[in-house]
Design an enzyme around this catalytic site. Structure first.
Site, PDB file in Angstrom:
ATOM      1  N   HIS A   1      20.519 -23.552  62.140  1.00 35.20           N
ATOM      2  CA  HIS A   1      21.763 -24.135  62.930  1.00 35.20           C
ATOM      3  C   HIS A   1      22.523 -24.456  63.166  1.00 35.20           C
ATOM      4  O   HIS A   1      23.479 -24.918  63.942  1.00 35.20           O
ATOM      5  CB  HIS A   1      21.696 -25.650  61.621  1.00 35.20           C
ATOM      6  CG  HIS A   1      22.912 -25.066  60.834  1.00 35.20           C
ATOM      7  ND1 HIS A   1      22.834 -25.185  59.957  1.00 35.20           N
ATOM      8  CD2 HIS A   1      24.462 -25.371  60.892  1.00 35.20           C
ATOM      9  CE1 HIS A   1      24.034 -24.625  58.752  1.00 35.20           C
ATOM     10  NE2 HIS A   1      24.646 -25.184  59.930  1.00 35.20           N
TER      11      HIS A   1
ATOM     12  N   ASP B   1      16.080 -22.929  57.454  1.00 34.24           N
ATOM     13  CA  ASP B   1      17.539 -22.695  58.004  1.00 34.24           C
ATOM     14  C   ASP B   1      17.862 -21.350  58.234  1.00 34.24           C
ATOM     15  O   ASP B   1      18.972 -21.016  57.441  1.00 34.24           O
ATOM     16  CB  ASP B   1      18.916 -23.679  57.362  1.00 34.24           C
ATOM     17  CG  ASP B   1      19.268 -24.376  58.898  1.00 34.24           C
ATOM     18  OD1 ASP B   1      19.401 -24.144  59.821  1.00 34.24           O
ATOM     19  OD2 ASP B   1      21.169 -24.439  57.707  1.00 34.24           O
TER      20      ASP B   1
ATOM     21  N   GLY C   1      31.546 -23.510  59.171  1.00 36.07           N
ATOM     22  CA  GLY C   1      31.677 -22.427  59.861  1.00 36.07           C
ATOM     23  C   GLY C   1      31.437 -20.988  58.927  1.00 36.07           C
ATOM     24  O   GLY C   1      31.522 -19.736  59.238  1.00 36.07           O
ATOM     25  N   ASN C   2      31.348 -21.676  57.186  1.00 39.86           N
ATOM     26  CA  ASN C   2      30.523 -20.840  56.100  1.00 39.86           C
ATOM     27  C   ASN C   2      29.373 -20.573  56.859  1.00 39.86           C
ATOM     28  O   ASN C   2      28.576 -19.546  55.755  1.00 39.86           O
ATOM     29  CB  ASN C   2      31.116 -20.657  54.694  1.00 39.86           C
ATOM     30  CG  ASN C   2      32.306 -20.057  53.961  1.00 39.86           C
ATOM     31  OD1 ASN C   2      33.347 -21.404  53.891  1.00 39.86           O
ATOM     32  ND2 ASN C   2      32.559 -19.307  54.018  1.00 39.86           N
ATOM     33  N   SER C   3      28.422 -21.019  57.515  1.00 34.30           N
ATOM     34  CA  SER C   3      27.182 -21.282  57.421  1.00 34.30           C
ATOM     35  C   SER C   3      26.726 -20.333  57.970  1.00 34.30           C
ATOM     36  O   SER C   3      27.329 -19.112  59.171  1.00 34.30           O
ATOM     37  CB  SER C   3      26.618 -22.393  58.585  1.00 34.30           C
ATOM     38  OG  SER C   3      26.713 -23.587  58.094  1.00 34.30           O
TER      39      SER C   3
ATOM     40  N   GLY D   1       0.881 -32.112  52.802  1.00 38.18           N
ATOM     41  CA  GLY D   1       0.817 -33.031  53.558  1.00 38.18           C
ATOM     42  C   GLY D   1       0.939 -34.616  53.260  1.00 38.18           C
ATOM     43  O   GLY D   1      -0.040 -34.941  53.310  1.00 38.18           O
TER      44      GLY D   1
END
Length: 370
Positions: A100, A130, A206-208, A259
């Site tokens: 992201h 992610d 901002g830590n991502s 599924g």
């Protein structure tokens, strides 16, 4: 307080041998960066004594980066903006961050703590974990990769989050592992992240993409969300250890896929379905053409219980390949860490009052991207 106070040189040698809301932000686009070796140095004179966390910081900070991504489209205005996040050196030329953080960006710059800038090229991304991998043109001399922990974290274990919260580069916050095996839902994603680590170390936009590390400098998780509310989350090192090598080699990763829609069996579900115990996972839906289609039986209706609509009539998954599945967290973790598409699972389940076993061959989760 942990009494680990490593010698910096031996610490780095060991590391190299082993090889809110979403916590990113968007800001106006800036001029492109300048690459090359910087003369900027960290002043290490007249320093206070510090602690084990000081030594930890010194040992890993050169391997933690700031990432600026250009060409991100604002979903409300359509204007082009810039995203910002964190990352860390994974090997001699690759940086790991969050998917992201990259979002819809077309170009990225990476800045090291010594002031060096470099351009970066996206080599792989995975929406469902992610995680993303960038290849950089420049790594400062002497900077060593960080290692993913080979041990599962435990609640109460001391950890530190290192990155660039709110753009303040090279920041560290400390805390503990507050929870393990979490399943993390995001409103804009029609699935859950499995095997997530929860921490009370302060994590902000901002830590991502930055590392959550133990006091030995090993990465426990890749931070992916938090908002300064004493609760943050990270994609586990165990999952990153499966996904990242595939992103480096192939640019993508295939997740196992059954599924099904599901719900943990709590007391209300157990009562409504005449189950002997409140354990397992009730199958609420089976998606057409999926691996579970024709193998598992979904709920047939709902009944009201204490103001809730409770699904009834579906299979209850109790174990997979002999491993107990007490709730949906256990199911998602087992799929994420122990299986691959094409594997045949022996599923023990309760159906119509009887315990039976069915075999299911896993598919691959349909691909999704920004």
């Amino acid at each position: 307080m942990h009494d680990f106070r490593p010698d910096r040189r031996s610490f780095l040698a060991a590391a190299s041998a082993g090889l809110a809301s979403v916590a990113g932000c968007v800001e106006p686009r800036a001029e492109s960066s300048i690459e090359g070796d910087s003369s900027h140095d960290i002043d290490r004179e007249n320093l206070a004594e510090g602690s084990a966390f000081t030594d930890l910081y010194d040992a890993i900070i050169e391997s933690v980066t700031q990432i600026r991504v250009f060409g991100i489209e604002d979903p409300n205005t359509g204007a082009e903006g810039r995203g910002q996040g964190s990352g860390f050196l994974y090997d001699d030329r690759h940086i790991v961050t969050n998917d992201h953080v990259i979002a819809t960006g077309q170009a990225a710059d990476v800045r090291y703590i010594n002031g060096d800038w470099t351009s970066a090229t996206l080599v792989g991304r995975d929406y469902h974990s992610d995680l993303a991998v960038l290849e950089v043109d420049h790594v400062p001399k002497g900077v060593t990769p960080l290692s993913l922990s080979e041990r599962r974290p435990v609640v109460g274990q001391q950890v530190a989050a290192v990155g660039n919260p709110l753009g303040y580069e090279g920041s560290m916050s400390a805390g503990i592992v507050s929870g393990v095996d979490r399943t993390l839902d995001f409103p804009d994603r029609a699935f859950s992240f499995p095997n997530v680590i929860q921490t009370d170390a302060a994590v902000n936009p901002g830590n991502s993409g930055g590392p959550l590390v133990d006091l030995d400098g090993n990465i426990v998780g890749v931070i992916n969300s938090g908002g300064g509310d004493n609760i943050g989350f990270a994609i586990s090192a165990a999952l990153a250890g499966r996904v990242v090598p595939s992103l480096v080699d192939d640019g993508s990763y295939e997740h196992s896929y059954m599924g099904i829609g599901l719900r943990s069996v709590d007391r209300l579900v157990a009562e409504a379905n005449d189950l002997p115990e409140a354990t397992g996972v009730l199958v609420t839906d089976v998606f057409d053409g999926s691996a579970a289609d024709g193998v598992l039986k979904p709920a047939s209706r709902t009944v009201p219980r204490r103001g809730e609509s409770i699904p009834v009539g579906g299979d209850v998954v109790l174990a997979m390949d002999g491993e107990p599945i007490p709730d949906r967290h256990a199911l998602s973790t087992h799929l994420a860490l122990e299986t691959s598409p094409g594997d045949a699972l022996a599923i023990r389940l309760r159906r119509d009052g009887e315990t039976i076993t069915r075999e299911l061959t896993l598919g691959a989760r349909p691909s999704v991207s920004w």
